[in-house]
Design a protein around this motif. Sequence first.
Motif, PDB file in Angstrom:
ATOM      1  N   ALA A   1      -4.954   1.177  -7.505  1.00 54.20           N
ATOM      2  CA  ALA A   1      -3.857   0.907  -6.574  1.00 54.20           C
ATOM      3  C   ALA A   1      -3.895  -0.550  -6.109  1.00 54.20           C
ATOM      4  O   ALA A   1      -2.863  -1.225  -6.056  1.00 54.20           O
ATOM      5  CB  ALA A   1      -3.932   1.855  -5.376  1.00 54.20           C
TER       6      ALA A   1
ATOM      7  N   HIS B   1       0.402   3.922  -3.024  1.00 57.65           N
ATOM      8  CA  HIS B   1      -0.268   5.184  -2.715  1.00 57.65           C
ATOM      9  C   HIS B   1       0.587   6.397  -3.032  1.00 57.65           C
ATOM     10  O   HIS B   1       0.070   7.494  -3.139  1.00 57.65           O
ATOM     11  CB  HIS B   1      -0.743   5.187  -1.269  1.00 57.65           C
ATOM     12  CG  HIS B   1      -2.011   4.408  -1.113  1.00 57.65           C
ATOM     13  ND1 HIS B   1      -2.706   4.327   0.071  1.00 57.65           N
ATOM     14  CD2 HIS B   1      -2.735   3.688  -2.009  1.00 57.65           C
ATOM     15  CE1 HIS B   1      -3.777   3.568  -0.105  1.00 57.65           C
ATOM     16  NE2 HIS B   1      -3.810   3.166  -1.347  1.00 57.65           N
ATOM     17  N   THR B   2       1.881   6.201  -3.185  1.00 55.59           N
ATOM     18  CA  THR B   2       2.717   7.335  -3.593  1.00 55.59           C
ATOM     19  C   THR B   2       2.521   7.639  -5.086  1.00 55.59           C
ATOM     20  O   THR B   2       2.910   8.691  -5.559  1.00 55.59           O
ATOM     21  CB  THR B   2       4.222   7.053  -3.371  1.00 55.59           C
ATOM     22  OG1 THR B   2       4.577   5.878  -4.114  1.00 55.59           O
ATOM     23  CG2 THR B   2       4.527   6.846  -1.894  1.00 55.59           C
TER      24      THR B   2
ATOM     25  N   HIS C   1      -0.472   6.082  -7.214  1.00 53.47           N
ATOM     26  CA  HIS C   1      -1.855   6.044  -7.700  1.00 53.47           C
ATOM     27  C   HIS C   1      -2.827   6.319  -6.561  1.00 53.47           C
ATOM     28  O   HIS C   1      -2.797   5.641  -5.539  1.00 53.47           O
ATOM     29  CB  HIS C   1      -2.171   4.682  -8.311  1.00 53.47           C
ATOM     30  CG  HIS C   1      -1.259   4.321  -9.433  1.00 53.47           C
ATOM     31  ND1 HIS C   1      -1.371   4.837 -10.693  1.00 53.47           N
ATOM     32  CD2 HIS C   1      -0.165   3.512  -9.452  1.00 53.47           C
ATOM     33  CE1 HIS C   1      -0.399   4.356 -11.456  1.00 53.47           C
ATOM     34  NE2 HIS C   1       0.341   3.544 -10.727  1.00 53.47           N
ATOM     35  N   THR C   2      -3.701   7.275  -6.773  1.00 53.62           N
ATOM     36  CA  THR C   2      -4.645   7.616  -5.713  1.00 53.62           C
ATOM     37  C   THR C   2      -5.962   6.851  -5.853  1.00 53.62           C
ATOM     38  O   THR C   2      -6.644   6.641  -4.865  1.00 53.62           O
ATOM     39  CB  THR C   2      -4.934   9.126  -5.699  1.00 53.62           C
ATOM     40  OG1 THR C   2      -5.220   9.537  -7.039  1.00 53.62           O
ATOM     41  CG2 THR C   2      -3.743   9.894  -5.168  1.00 53.62           C
ATOM     42  N   ASP C   3      -6.290   6.419  -7.086  1.00 50.46           N
ATOM     43  CA  ASP C   3      -7.526   5.654  -7.256  1.00 50.46           C
ATOM     44  C   ASP C   3      -7.380   4.302  -6.554  1.00 50.46           C
ATOM     45  O   ASP C   3      -6.497   3.502  -6.897  1.00 50.46           O
ATOM     46  CB  ASP C   3      -7.818   5.443  -8.748  1.00 50.46           C
ATOM     47  CG  ASP C   3      -9.024   4.546  -8.967  1.00 50.46           C
ATOM     48  OD1 ASP C   3     -10.113   4.904  -8.483  1.00 50.46           O
ATOM     49  OD2 ASP C   3      -8.875   3.470  -9.588  1.00 50.46           O
ATOM     50  N   PRO C   4      -8.238   4.032  -5.553  1.00 49.51           N
ATOM     51  CA  PRO C   4      -8.044   2.818  -4.739  1.00 49.51           C
ATOM     52  C   PRO C   4      -8.165   1.519  -5.539  1.00 49.51           C
ATOM     53  O   PRO C   4      -7.440   0.567  -5.261  1.00 49.51           O
ATOM     54  CB  PRO C   4      -9.151   2.900  -3.679  1.00 49.51           C
ATOM     55  CG  PRO C   4      -9.962   4.105  -3.974  1.00 49.51           C
ATOM     56  CD  PRO C   4      -9.382   4.839  -5.122  1.00 49.51           C
TER      57      PRO C   4
ATOM     58  N   ARG D   1       0.804  -1.230   0.000  1.00 49.91           N
ATOM     59  CA  ARG D   1       0.000   0.000   0.000  1.00 49.91           C
ATOM     60  C   ARG D   1       0.834   1.277   0.000  1.00 49.91           C
ATOM     61  O   ARG D   1       0.581   2.175  -0.799  1.00 49.91           O
ATOM     62  CB  ARG D   1      -0.926   0.015   1.228  1.00 49.91           C
ATOM     63  CG  ARG D   1      -2.333  -0.397   0.896  1.00 49.91           C
ATOM     64  CD  ARG D   1      -3.229  -0.028   2.075  1.00 49.91           C
ATOM     65  NE  ARG D   1      -4.235  -1.033   2.304  1.00 49.91           N
ATOM     66  CZ  ARG D   1      -4.992  -1.083   3.376  1.00 49.91           C
ATOM     67  NH1 ARG D   1      -4.834  -0.188   4.360  1.00 49.91           N
ATOM     68  NH2 ARG D   1      -5.904  -2.013   3.511  1.00 49.91           N
ATOM     69  N   PRO D   2       1.838   1.379   0.893  1.00 52.94           N
ATOM     70  CA  PRO D   2       2.613   2.628   0.932  1.00 52.94           C
ATOM     71  C   PRO D   2       3.279   2.954  -0.407  1.00 52.94           C
ATOM     72  O   PRO D   2       3.365   4.113  -0.797  1.00 52.94           O
ATOM     73  CB  PRO D   2       3.678   2.356   2.002  1.00 52.94           C
ATOM     74  CG  PRO D   2       3.122   1.262   2.831  1.00 52.94           C
ATOM     75  CD  PRO D   2       2.297   0.428   1.916  1.00 52.94           C
TER      76      PRO D   2
END
Lengths: 196, 196
Positions: free
Chosen positions: B146, B137-138, B140-143, B133-134
């Motif tokens: 990601a 998330h740096t 791609h913001t779309d969950p 995740r870390p």
Amino acid sequence: MTARRGRPAGASTTRANILGAARAEFSERGYDTATVRGIATVAGVDPAMIHHFFGTKEKLFLATVDLPVDPQTELRAVLTGSTDDLGSRLAARFLEVWDSPAGSAGVALLRTSLQHEWSAKLLREFLLVRALRPIIHTIHTDPTEAAWRAGLIATQLVGLVVARYVLKLEPVASADRAELAASIAPTIQRYLTGTV
Amino acid sequence: MTARRGRPAGASTTRANILGAARAEFSERGYDTATVRGIATVAGVDPAMIHHFFGTKEKLFLATVDLPVDPQTELRAVLTGSTDDLGSRLAARFLEVWDSPAGSAGVALLRTSLQHEWSAKLLREFLLVRALRPIIHTIHTDPTEAAWRAGLIATQLVGLVVARYVLKLEPVASADRAELAASIAPTIQRYLTGTV
């Protein structure tokens, strides 16, 4: 057609003895070095008995890993066609087989292989001898290069199986098969024919 | 600072109780849904006791998977620098950690995870929550995107570990670390930033 030692064994006992000896020999010596004669000696039977029950060394090996799918047959279909999209066909067919009931047997084999060294060796042999070599040898004749590419493909395919079927890591576990195959395909293709 | 039920337990017993409860809660509910309060209830201790022994929920989670390396610290280093060669830095550092003595603990965790559903769930949480995740998330913001990319990266990295350290598949098992990292890096990079 009688066992060499002790009293005559029934067919199912003899078959089980041969399989046990074959597992031991294949995992200790590897597929290439193990011989039907050596396996027969360990099992205490005549080599002809092995041919009677299992046919070739390859078929005996396949019986030791007990898969309901013959990779040779699968691969023949996948290998028909252009090398340019072999990665795509391979990824698609690989997931199709693992998604089928036959896949459960594979998952069981994989789980066992990760616990016991002897079955890890069997799976190793299986991956290299039965599954990956035929593909690589259609493209690369240099054995070192072929082995390297086969190894890289194994890292992606084994990880795909572990993530989707064993760890059941989402969204990979529930992903549409075609979508997943499409995302993995360029990786397989690069390992097959690209810069590695 | 005394256990709520039965006679007062020693520190090591309390710590073990908390860890057992945490493993159960994390694997049953997942990292996000499990709470320190819920884990305290299951362990029969005051939540303050958990903070005393383990600090945060994240640190407690890390303790349940018992890894000698803190992925958070590792990732901070890897994430410093350009996204364009993040795949390369990630592959190199990943292999460096797994080749180190810390890697053996990881292999043990992986073996266990492949046998027991509860530890498979823990490893799943670990891979997604702590390790992938870390990174994702740096970038791609779309969950949904990601999660998909994290899953694909997991398939390659888990497979790399299984092939190199568990199955010991040659030539991957004995390969030079830098060479292997270089061959895997473009795969990680595509899963991070390319077309998937």
